[in-house]
Scaffold this active site. Structure first.
Site, PDB file in Angstrom:
ATOM      1  N   HIS A  53      88.939  69.998  27.961  1.00  0.00           N
ATOM      2  CA  HIS A  53      89.238  68.642  27.517  1.00  0.00           C
ATOM      3  C   HIS A  53      88.390  68.352  26.279  1.00  0.00           C
ATOM      4  CE1 HIS A  53      85.620  67.538  29.891  1.00  0.00           C
ATOM      5  NE2 HIS A  53      85.561  66.488  29.095  1.00  0.00           N
ATOM      6  N   TYR A 121      75.635  64.625  32.894  1.00  0.00           N
ATOM      7  CA  TYR A 121      76.049  64.494  31.497  1.00  0.00           C
ATOM      8  C   TYR A 121      75.921  63.061  31.015  1.00  0.00           C
ATOM      9  CZ  TYR A 121      80.654  63.409  33.550  1.00  0.00           C
ATOM     10  OH  TYR A 121      81.684  62.877  34.284  1.00  0.00           O
TER      11      TYR A 121
END
Length: 153
Positions: A53, A121
């Site tokens: 992605h 993240y």
């Protein structure tokens, strides 16, 4: 290896003693992200491939505190001098790195080993479910043409 333009790594330092260890992950004076948007945590099982992605508005910063991963980046940006370049990073417990992934760079990972993987993240924007900044490509997308199989050597 030609590093994709805008991709940055930071080697982390472990301070160990007889009680365990301490590691700083991200500091405001690291200047790795243009701005801070969101921090997230995800777990994946052994052998899982989560790819590919990319984002049009946000940059990502990845860290794997538990387990090990093969991370693959592919530069999709039309105006980038590294358009079409693939980078591979081996990150996790055995190689603690921070990895900055610029917007327009496709990214994904494969869990290595026999234990689950945890990714932490950070992004420069918060997730907006009404207008998600996420475009998907197949893990075996022909334009990227990445071979995820580990070769015995």
């Amino acid at each position: 290896m030609i590093t994709i333009e805008g991709v940055v790594t930071k080697r982390l330092v472990k301070h160990c003693d007889d009680r365990g260890f301490f590691t700083e992950i991200l500091r405001d004076d690291d200047e790795l992200l243009a701005r801070f948007g969101q921090a997230s945590l995800s777990m994946s099982y052994p052998g899982v491939i989560k790819a590919f992605h990319y984002h049009e508005r946000q940059d990502d910063l990845w860290f794997f505190p538990v387990g090990n991963a093969q991370v693959v980046l592919y530069d999709l940006r039309e105006t980038s001098p590294t358009k079409g370049v693939t980078n591979v990073f081996y990150m996790g417990e055995t190689n603690p790195l921070l990895l900055v992934i610029p917007k327009g760079v496709a990214h994904g990972y494969r869990v290595l080993g026999s234990n689950p993987l945890i990714i932490t993240y950070f992004t420069t924007e918060s997730y907006n479910p009404a207008s998600p900044d996420e475009r998907r490509l197949a893990w075996n997308d022909e334009s990227i043409n990445f071979d995820w199989i580990t070769e015995n050597r």
